[in-house]
Scaffold this motif. Structure first.
Motif, PDB file in Angstrom:
ATOM      1  N   LEU A 181      36.225  61.305   2.067  1.00  0.00           N
ATOM      2  CA  LEU A 181      36.585  61.086   3.460  1.00  0.00           C
ATOM      3  C   LEU A 181      35.653  60.035   4.037  1.00  0.00           C
ATOM      4  O   LEU A 181      34.451  60.279   4.206  1.00  0.00           O
ATOM      5  CB  LEU A 181      36.466  62.382   4.281  1.00  0.00           C
ATOM      6  CG  LEU A 181      36.727  62.233   5.787  1.00  0.00           C
ATOM      7  CD1 LEU A 181      38.163  61.742   6.050  1.00  0.00           C
ATOM      8  CD2 LEU A 181      36.451  63.535   6.526  1.00  0.00           C
ATOM      9  N   LEU A 182      36.191  58.817   4.301  1.00  0.00           N
ATOM     10  CA  LEU A 182      35.415  57.753   4.931  1.00  0.00           C
ATOM     11  C   LEU A 182      35.465  57.951   6.438  1.00  0.00           C
ATOM     12  O   LEU A 182      36.541  57.950   7.038  1.00  0.00           O
ATOM     13  CB  LEU A 182      35.982  56.382   4.539  1.00  0.00           C
ATOM     14  CG  LEU A 182      35.235  55.162   5.066  1.00  0.00           C
ATOM     15  CD1 LEU A 182      33.816  55.121   4.507  1.00  0.00           C
ATOM     16  CD2 LEU A 182      35.986  53.871   4.712  1.00  0.00           C
ATOM     17  N   LEU A 183      34.334  58.097   7.060  1.00  0.00           N
ATOM     18  CA  LEU A 183      34.255  58.430   8.492  1.00  0.00           C
ATOM     19  C   LEU A 183      34.063  57.215   9.379  1.00  0.00           C
ATOM     20  O   LEU A 183      34.035  57.357  10.610  1.00  0.00           O
ATOM     21  CB  LEU A 183      33.107  59.425   8.716  1.00  0.00           C
ATOM     22  CG  LEU A 183      33.260  60.763   7.979  1.00  0.00           C
ATOM     23  CD1 LEU A 183      31.995  61.602   8.112  1.00  0.00           C
ATOM     24  CD2 LEU A 183      34.466  61.527   8.520  1.00  0.00           C
ATOM     25  N   ASP A 184      33.906  56.024   8.797  1.00  0.00           N
ATOM     26  CA  ASP A 184      33.715  54.806   9.595  1.00  0.00           C
ATOM     27  C   ASP A 184      34.371  53.646   8.870  1.00  0.00           C
ATOM     28  O   ASP A 184      33.906  53.218   7.818  1.00  0.00           O
ATOM     29  CB  ASP A 184      32.221  54.544   9.804  1.00  0.00           C
ATOM     30  CG  ASP A 184      31.960  53.441  10.830  1.00  0.00           C
ATOM     31  OD1 ASP A 184      32.900  52.676  11.142  1.00  0.00           O
ATOM     32  OD2 ASP A 184      30.809  53.352  11.303  1.00  0.00           O
ATOM     33  N   PHE A 199      39.373  71.292   1.271  1.00  0.00           N
ATOM     34  CA  PHE A 199      38.746  71.445  -0.048  1.00  0.00           C
ATOM     35  C   PHE A 199      37.861  72.682  -0.076  1.00  0.00           C
ATOM     36  O   PHE A 199      36.714  72.640  -0.537  1.00  0.00           O
ATOM     37  CB  PHE A 199      37.934  70.192  -0.393  1.00  0.00           C
ATOM     38  CG  PHE A 199      38.781  68.981  -0.660  1.00  0.00           C
ATOM     39  CD1 PHE A 199      39.366  68.777  -1.897  1.00  0.00           C
ATOM     40  CD2 PHE A 199      39.026  68.058   0.355  1.00  0.00           C
ATOM     41  CE1 PHE A 199      40.151  67.659  -2.135  1.00  0.00           C
ATOM     42  CE2 PHE A 199      39.806  66.943   0.125  1.00  0.00           C
ATOM     43  CZ  PHE A 199      40.388  66.735  -1.121  1.00  0.00           C
ATOM     44  N   ASP A 200      38.438  73.764   0.431  1.00  0.00           N
ATOM     45  CA  ASP A 200      37.721  75.035   0.428  1.00  0.00           C
ATOM     46  C   ASP A 200      37.412  75.451  -1.019  1.00  0.00           C
ATOM     47  O   ASP A 200      38.286  75.435  -1.876  1.00  0.00           O
ATOM     48  CB  ASP A 200      38.578  76.105   1.109  1.00  0.00           C
ATOM     49  CG  ASP A 200      37.846  77.431   1.225  1.00  0.00           C
ATOM     50  OD1 ASP A 200      36.623  77.405   1.389  1.00  0.00           O
ATOM     51  OD2 ASP A 200      38.520  78.481   1.126  1.00  0.00           O
ATOM     52  N   GLY A 201      36.176  75.811  -1.262  1.00  0.00           N
ATOM     53  CA  GLY A 201      35.761  76.194  -2.600  1.00  0.00           C
ATOM     54  C   GLY A 201      35.080  75.083  -3.356  1.00  0.00           C
ATOM     55  O   GLY A 201      34.547  75.311  -4.448  1.00  0.00           O
ATOM     56  N   CYS A 202      35.079  73.880  -2.817  1.00  0.00           N
ATOM     57  CA  CYS A 202      34.379  72.756  -3.439  1.00  0.00           C
ATOM     58  C   CYS A 202      33.021  72.551  -2.765  1.00  0.00           C
ATOM     59  O   CYS A 202      32.814  72.942  -1.619  1.00  0.00           O
ATOM     60  CB  CYS A 202      35.202  71.471  -3.319  1.00  0.00           C
ATOM     61  SG  CYS A 202      36.770  71.510  -4.216  1.00  0.00           S
ATOM     62  N   SER A 203      32.118  71.931  -3.482  1.00  0.00           N
ATOM     63  CA  SER A 203      30.828  71.560  -2.897  1.00  0.00           C
ATOM     64  C   SER A 203      31.025  70.295  -2.069  1.00  0.00           C
ATOM     65  O   SER A 203      31.543  69.292  -2.564  1.00  0.00           O
ATOM     66  CB  SER A 203      29.799  71.306  -3.993  1.00  0.00           C
ATOM     67  OG  SER A 203      29.585  72.470  -4.757  1.00  0.00           O
ATOM     68  N   ILE A 204      30.622  70.335  -0.797  1.00  0.00           N
ATOM     69  CA  ILE A 204      30.774  69.202   0.101  1.00  0.00           C
ATOM     70  C   ILE A 204      29.448  68.452   0.180  1.00  0.00           C
ATOM     71  O   ILE A 204      28.417  69.030   0.517  1.00  0.00           O
ATOM     72  CB  ILE A 204      31.213  69.642   1.518  1.00  0.00           C
ATOM     73  CG1 ILE A 204      32.485  70.483   1.431  1.00  0.00           C
ATOM     74  CG2 ILE A 204      31.393  68.437   2.422  1.00  0.00           C
ATOM     75  CD1 ILE A 204      33.684  69.747   0.855  1.00  0.00           C
ATOM     76  N   VAL A 205      29.505  67.168  -0.149  1.00  0.00           N
ATOM     77  CA  VAL A 205      28.308  66.323  -0.131  1.00  0.00           C
ATOM     78  C   VAL A 205      28.447  65.288   0.972  1.00  0.00           C
ATOM     79  O   VAL A 205      29.484  64.619   1.090  1.00  0.00           O
ATOM     80  CB  VAL A 205      28.117  65.616  -1.494  1.00  0.00           C
ATOM     81  CG1 VAL A 205      26.952  64.621  -1.428  1.00  0.00           C
ATOM     82  CG2 VAL A 205      27.877  66.640  -2.585  1.00  0.00           C
ATOM     83  N   SER A 206      27.416  65.168   1.787  1.00  0.00           N
ATOM     84  CA  SER A 206      27.407  64.210   2.894  1.00  0.00           C
ATOM     85  C   SER A 206      26.607  62.977   2.510  1.00  0.00           C
ATOM     86  O   SER A 206      25.565  63.070   1.868  1.00  0.00           O
ATOM     87  CB  SER A 206      26.791  64.847   4.149  1.00  0.00           C
ATOM     88  OG  SER A 206      27.475  66.030   4.507  1.00  0.00           O
ATOM     89  N   ILE A 207      27.098  61.803   2.927  1.00  0.00           N
ATOM     90  CA  ILE A 207      26.386  60.538   2.732  1.00  0.00           C
ATOM     91  C   ILE A 207      26.012  59.984   4.099  1.00  0.00           C
ATOM     92  O   ILE A 207      26.888  59.723   4.939  1.00  0.00           O
ATOM     93  CB  ILE A 207      27.246  59.521   1.957  1.00  0.00           C
ATOM     94  CG1 ILE A 207      27.657  60.093   0.594  1.00  0.00           C
ATOM     95  CG2 ILE A 207      26.498  58.205   1.794  1.00  0.00           C
ATOM     96  CD1 ILE A 207      28.582  59.181  -0.194  1.00  0.00           C
ATOM     97  N   VAL A 208      24.713  59.844   4.329  1.00  0.00           N
ATOM     98  CA  VAL A 208      24.199  59.347   5.601  1.00  0.00           C
ATOM     99  C   VAL A 208      23.530  58.004   5.350  1.00  0.00           C
ATOM    100  O   VAL A 208      22.674  57.880   4.471  1.00  0.00           O
ATOM    101  CB  VAL A 208      23.192  60.342   6.221  1.00  0.00           C
ATOM    102  CG1 VAL A 208      22.561  59.759   7.477  1.00  0.00           C
ATOM    103  CG2 VAL A 208      23.870  61.666   6.530  1.00  0.00           C
ATOM    104  N   VAL A 244      28.559  58.786   7.243  1.00  0.00           N
ATOM    105  CA  VAL A 244      29.605  57.799   6.992  1.00  0.00           C
ATOM    106  C   VAL A 244      30.641  58.264   5.971  1.00  0.00           C
ATOM    107  O   VAL A 244      31.735  57.696   5.902  1.00  0.00           O
ATOM    108  CB  VAL A 244      28.996  56.461   6.523  1.00  0.00           C
ATOM    109  CG1 VAL A 244      28.147  55.842   7.631  1.00  0.00           C
ATOM    110  CG2 VAL A 244      28.170  56.658   5.254  1.00  0.00           C
ATOM    111  N   MET A 245      30.324  59.279   5.168  1.00  0.00           N
ATOM    112  CA  MET A 245      31.302  59.697   4.156  1.00  0.00           C
ATOM    113  C   MET A 245      31.028  61.125   3.730  1.00  0.00           C
ATOM    114  O   MET A 245      29.878  61.572   3.691  1.00  0.00           O
ATOM    115  CB  MET A 245      31.264  58.766   2.944  1.00  0.00           C
ATOM    116  CG  MET A 245      32.209  59.149   1.808  1.00  0.00           C
ATOM    117  SD  MET A 245      32.281  57.961   0.437  1.00  0.00           S
ATOM    118  CE  MET A 245      33.464  56.777   1.099  1.00  0.00           C
TER     119      MET A 245
END
Length: 863
Positions: free
Chosen positions: A542-545, A645-654, A660-661
């Motif tokens: 998911l690209l947030l910008d 994506f329930d059940g997946c590991s969510i990784v944030s990119i700052v 941002v993603m």
């Protein structure tokens, strides 16, 4: 001096005028120049001089001379120069908590002082590990002699002795001021122990060990036994006491010679062993004119010694067969140019050809061809693994079909199979608590029995005046004073268990681990890479910008490329695809920092501009000094993405404090995880999963493998919290915890737990170092099998201790009351020894690993 002569005549200096005989020139006063820059560099870096920093002086600008005294070299040598001394042989490493193995090369740093002995010295206090073959190591007496001879020497860090294998593992400082190996060998050989440096896979050594009974021994025993039988014949049929006595004396005279030789050696060592005891018993029998008893005693004892030697030799051979493959060093392999060469002559960079059915003798990378490889000899797994170009292969595996060419990347002396065998040898010498207690008991047993014997004979004979009766009792007690069966009660089972575990791809770090495994009642297990396969993949982005002039995934891949975490590999693979086919390198990075329980951060240079990047879980939004910018739209999009994506590991990119993603990463659960949990519970263990992952992901994994997501799941844990949980279980709840993990964040938890187990195939080096048990394969079920083996082995050890001690005590009581004759005592001693040996090798035939075959589990799951 010599160094000056070498410098001027044979070394770097071009001093053309060699000094005449009886004359010399002093470097401190003679100013001579180098004719070329190369020689100056050689002099300063590699020659006699200790001028260590070439960059601080320019040879082209001034006349470099030897205006420093060579006598001061020892004091002024730099760390670089010292490194060259140490690195002249790759068997030593400077020690700040680590050491490197040596097997055949001994090193003595001559005329130098280490930092431990002289705090002003630049030479670090260093350790090396040397294995010594001890030819005359027979029982605990020699082991005690080795320890007492070496423990007082400065620089000896540890001494481990394997009586069964007849070798000692010495960890020592090789500098001359401490404990150089030649000094150690001289001290031990002064005690007539027959010490040499041991080389693994030495064919001569294996041959010698397998031929313990030689023809000379056989002839000696036959001759002695024949005279004894003839003497019995004359005594029973013709009743000729004189002739029978002559044959008994001849039998005794022949048989007592090796006993006397061994007894003299023991006397010189100032130790009491079975040979001195038997010599006293034989002398007592002759003094009492009991020639039949003397001949019987020496015949039975000599026969018992030969039987013991033969049986122990067979045990050693059996253990060696279980722990190692055939000797690889002298095996011929074919190079890619068609030339045949010994494995021992191979060098890094050589390309070796392997055909169907061949054993892979080297560690390296496949550069040509494709095939299916079995690593069963190392990991115990029968499943074939496909190897193609760029695949890594390890020594000891078998190419079942196909054709490959391998470029060697690791020196053959440090190959996987060589390191495994080295570790097994070292660990077999490790002793546990049972063994220490038995050693302590045996140390007191002989002196106490001897003292009691003297008192019994003197007091009993004086009071009753029946000296013959009490002398005979004393002779019987002398035979029973030897604790041979007691001493080997524990080492044989533990050595056999370690050998069997290694054969099935599990490394048990010593007898103490076997004993502690029996106390386990709680299991803590990491999720990623342990319960799951650790082969993560990105399933959502998911690209947030949309206004960014860079790809956030590329920046994240550049940072994660410096990490070994499974999630990091997923991010790198998602951006790069096949790394080998990438046309350009990842951006430059700096200031990489792992944030415990959160993620990783660093700076990335993208188009000559540096960006601060942080990758991790949702905790990065709250743990940073600079607030993370998140708009309402970003927040809503993130929540929808997380639900999707329930059940997946969510990784944030700052990037530069902006979210941002988001990445959704999933990891597949191992096929054997559910069987692992159920098996551990069948042992009576409580099982808890400890993970740093999100609570939702953790609970889903628990549901799939049969764990209660409420009581048996601890999520969102940073390494210090895992450590705190284990310490609380052990210190507050009095539990004994078995911790299983694979990542660097598990290392501290593994080190404090009662038993730490690491998944060696994908585990980090720090985790493997901290672990007590290492699973070399990628099969979690090896651990329950190891628990089963350890429990079985512990029972065998306790049984052996009980048999050997109780039989000895009962025999002593029977001897005191006159119900045990001299030959009965010899048979009891020999019989107990054989029972302990044959019972002790039972772990080698254990079926503990039969049900841990991964292929069977996968088939049962399919059904």
């Amino acid at each position: 001096d010599d160094s000056e002569s070498d410098c001027c005549n044979d070394g770097c200096c071009s001093h053309d005028e060699k000094p005449l005989l009886g004359q010399s020139h002093d470097h401190s006063t003679t100013n001579h120049s180098h004719n070329d820059d190369d020689s100056e560099s050689d002099c300063c870096n590699d020659g006699c001089c200790s001028h260590d920093n070439v960059t601080t002086h320019d040879h082209s600008e001034h006349n470099h001379d030897h205006g420093h005294n060579h006598n001061s070299h020892i004091e002024t040598k730099s760390d670089n120069h010292i490194d060259k001394i140490y690195n002249s042989t790759p068997t030593i490493a400077n020690l700040n908590g680590t050491f490197v193995d040596t097997t055949s090369v001994s090193i003595t740093i001559q005329s130098l002082m280490c930092s431990l002995c002289d705090i002003t010295s630049n030479i670090p206090h260093a350790y090396q590990v040397t294995r010594l073959r001890v030819a005359n190591l027979c029982c605990s007496g020699e082991e005690r002699l080795i320890r007492t001879s070496l423990e007082s020497i400065n620089g000896i860090e540890s001494i481990n002795v394997n009586v069964i294998g007849r070798y000692a593992v010495i960890k020592h400082c090789p500098v001359e001021c401490c404990a150089p190996i030649d000094k150690i060998i001289d001290i031990l050989n002064f005690q007539r122990l027959g010490v040499t440096i041991q080389e693994l896979n030495d064919e001569n050594e294996s041959t010698n060990q397998s031929n313990e009974i030689n023809y000379q021994q056989i002839i000696h025993f036959i001759l002695m036994f024949s005279f004894f039988i003839i003497g019995i014949g004359f005594l029973t049929r013709s009743h000729d006491d004189l002739i029978s006595m002559i044959f008994f004396v001849l039998s005794t005279s022949i048989g007592v010679v090796p006993v006397m030789q061994s007894a003299l050696v023991s006397i010189r060592r100032q130790t009491i062993d079975i040979h001195i005891l038997m010599l006293l018993a034989i002398a007592g029998a002759i003094a009492s004119a009991e020639y039949f008893d003397a001949s019987l005693l020496v015949t039975l004892f000599t026969g018992a010694e030969y039987i013991e030697s033969y049986v122990l030799a067979r045990v050693r051979k059996l253990i060696d067969t279980s722990t190692s493959s055939n000797n690889l060093s002298n095996r011929l392999v074919t190079l890619s140019n068609g030339k045949s060469i010994k494995v021992s002559d191979l060098k890094v960079g050589d390309i070796v050809v392997v055909r169907t059915g061949d054993m892979i003798c080297v560690d390296g990378i496949v550069v040509k061809g494709e095939g299916s490889v079995s690593e069963a000899a190392l990991t115990g797994e029968s499943k074939l693994i496909t190897k193609s170009v760029h695949s890594k292969v390890i020594s000891g595996s078998i190419l079942q079909n196909g054709y490959i060419e391998i470029q060697i990347t690791v020196d053959v002396s440090n190959s996987t199979i060589q390191q495994l065998q080295t570790q097994v040898y070292d660990l077999q010498a490790n002793k546990g608590r049972y063994n220490e207690l038995i050693d302590r008991f045996s140390n007191y047993w002989t002196p106490i029995v001897l003292l009691f014997t003297i008192c019994l004979v003197v007091i009993g004979g004086s009071i009753t005046n029946q000296w013959n009766v009490y002398v005979n009792k004393g002779l019987v007690l002398l035979v029973l004073a030897c604790p041979c069966a007691i001493v080997i009660a524990c080492p044989i089972p533990s050595v056999c268990a370690i050998a069997l575990a290694a054969k099935h791809g599990t490394l048990i770090k010593g007898s103490s681990v076997i004993e502690k495994m029996c106390t386990i009642d709680t299991v803590a297990i990491d999720k990623t890479g342990t319960l799951t396969k650790g082969f993560c993949k990105v399933v959502g982005r998911l690209l947030l910008d949309d206004s960014l002039n860079f790809n956030p995934l590329e920046l994240a891949a550049a940072i994660e490329n410096k990490s070994t975490h499974p999630l990091a590999s997923a991010i790198v693979s998602d951006f790069c695809g096949c790394i080998a086919e990438m046309e350009s390198d990842l951006p430059q990075t700096k200031k990489i920092k792992v944030i415990d329980g959160v993620g990783i951060s660093g700076s990335v240079n993208f188009h000559n501009k540096w960006y601060n990047v942080i990758i991790g879980n949702e905790r990065i939004l709250n743990t940073q000094d600079t607030p993370i910018v998140i708009s309402d739209i970003t927040n809503r999009s993130s929540e929808e993405f997380i639900r999707q994506f329930d059940g997946c590991s969510i990784v944030s990119i700052v990037v530069d404090s902006r979210l941002v993603m988001l990445l959704a990463i999933t990891d597949e659960i191992r096929e054997e995880s559910q069987s692992f949990v159920s098996t551990m519970r069948s042992f009576g263990f409580s099982v808890t999963m400890l993970t740093g992952d999100h609570e939702t992901v953790a609970k889903q994994v628990c549901n799939k493998i049969g764990l209660d997501p409420i009581t048996s799941c601890r999520s969102r844990l940073i390494p210090s919290e895992k450590l705190q949980w284990i310490e609380n279980q052990q210190n507050v709840n009095n539990k004994h915890v078995l911790m299983i993990g694979d990542g660097i964040n598990d290392a501290t938890a593994l080190s404090v737990s009662t038993i730490g187990a690491a998944m060696g195939e994908g585990g980090s080096a720090m985790t493997i170092e901290a672990a007590d048990v290492i699973i070399l394969s990628d099969n979690l079920l090896r651990l329950p099998a190891t628990v089963k083996l350890c429990k079985f082995t512990s029972n065998v050890m306790l049984t052996n201790c009980f048999i050997s001690i109780v039989v000895k005590i009962v025999a002593v009581v029977l001897a005191i009351i006159g119900m045990l004759s001299l030959w009965n005592a010899v048979l009891v001693d020999l019989g107990t020894l054989l029972v302990v040996i044959f019972n002790g090798i039972r772990p080698l035939n254990s079926k503990a690993y039969v049900d841990s075959n991964l292929d069977k589990i996968m088939k049962s799951n399919e059904v």
